[in-house]
Design a protein around this motif. Structure first.
Motif, PDB file in Angstrom:
ATOM      1  N   CYS A 146      -5.461   5.688  -0.895  1.00  0.00           N
ATOM      2  CA  CYS A 146      -4.621   4.525  -0.644  1.00  0.00           C
ATOM      3  C   CYS A 146      -4.502   3.757  -1.954  1.00  0.00           C
ATOM      4  O   CYS A 146      -5.507   3.375  -2.544  1.00  0.00           O
ATOM      5  CB  CYS A 146      -5.220   3.643   0.447  1.00  0.00           C
ATOM      6  SG  CYS A 146      -4.140   2.302   0.983  1.00  0.00           S
ATOM      7  N   CYS A 171      -6.316  -0.915   3.517  1.00  0.00           N
ATOM      8  CA  CYS A 171      -5.306   0.075   3.873  1.00  0.00           C
ATOM      9  C   CYS A 171      -5.096   0.036   5.391  1.00  0.00           C
ATOM     10  O   CYS A 171      -6.025  -0.253   6.147  1.00  0.00           O
ATOM     11  CB  CYS A 171      -5.789   1.449   3.428  1.00  0.00           C
ATOM     12  SG  CYS A 171      -4.535   2.732   3.494  1.00  0.00           S
ATOM     13  N   GLU A 227       0.838  -1.201   0.000  1.00  0.00           N
ATOM     14  CA  GLU A 227       0.000   0.000   0.000  1.00  0.00           C
ATOM     15  C   GLU A 227       0.868   1.243   0.000  1.00  0.00           C
ATOM     16  O   GLU A 227       2.022   1.213   0.437  1.00  0.00           O
ATOM     17  CB  GLU A 227      -0.936   0.024   1.199  1.00  0.00           C
ATOM     18  CG  GLU A 227      -0.230   0.253   2.519  1.00  0.00           C
ATOM     19  CD  GLU A 227      -1.184   0.485   3.667  1.00  0.00           C
ATOM     20  OE1 GLU A 227      -1.434   1.663   3.982  1.00  0.00           O
ATOM     21  OE2 GLU A 227      -1.663  -0.491   4.243  1.00  0.00           O
TER      22      GLU A 227
END
Length: 126
Positions: A112, A102, A72
């Motif tokens: 994200c 996320c 991420e």
């Protein structure tokens, strides 16, 4: 393994930039060009909303040692920060859907981005 994987694991006859071995791992058809392999949504966990990421994979690929890594990033600069694993659900006896989210809730992170990497199993020395 499917014949296309055994015969030509690095081939890409459908022209979608993914070799046969990756399409096998991600439960895709090696004869059809794929344009989307992931899904995205928002999930609520304990009163907080999170960006969520999902993809399909074959259970056989997991058993054979394929690695699936989900990173991420808040700015598309991926530094190895892994997303939070949420879980899996069976699609059928051979395929499962995998969910990640996320690490921060939406009220703390306004965006994200996720990156999925698939790695072939390391060949064992004989």
């Amino acid at each position: 393994l499917p014949a296309a994987i055994l015969a030509l694991p690095n081939a890409n006859a459908d022209g979608d930039t993914m070799p046969n071995w990756a399409e096998y791992a991600l439960a895709l058809d090696t004869s059809i060009a794929d344009t989307a392999v992931i899904g995205q949504s928002i999930v609520e966990i304990e009163g907080e909303e999170y960006f969520q990421f999902e993809y399909l994979r074959t259970k056989e690929a997991v058993a054979r040692g394929f690695q699936f890594i989900v990173e991420e990033s808040g700015n598309m600069v991926f530094d190895g920060s892994t997303a939070v694993f949420v879980g899996t659900e069976d699609v059928d006896s051979d395929i499962e859907r995998v969910f990640y989210r996320c690490s921060g809730p939406m009220n703390e992170v306004n965006q994200c981005f996720f990156r999925l990497s698939v790695e072939e199993p390391v060949a064992k020395a004989e």
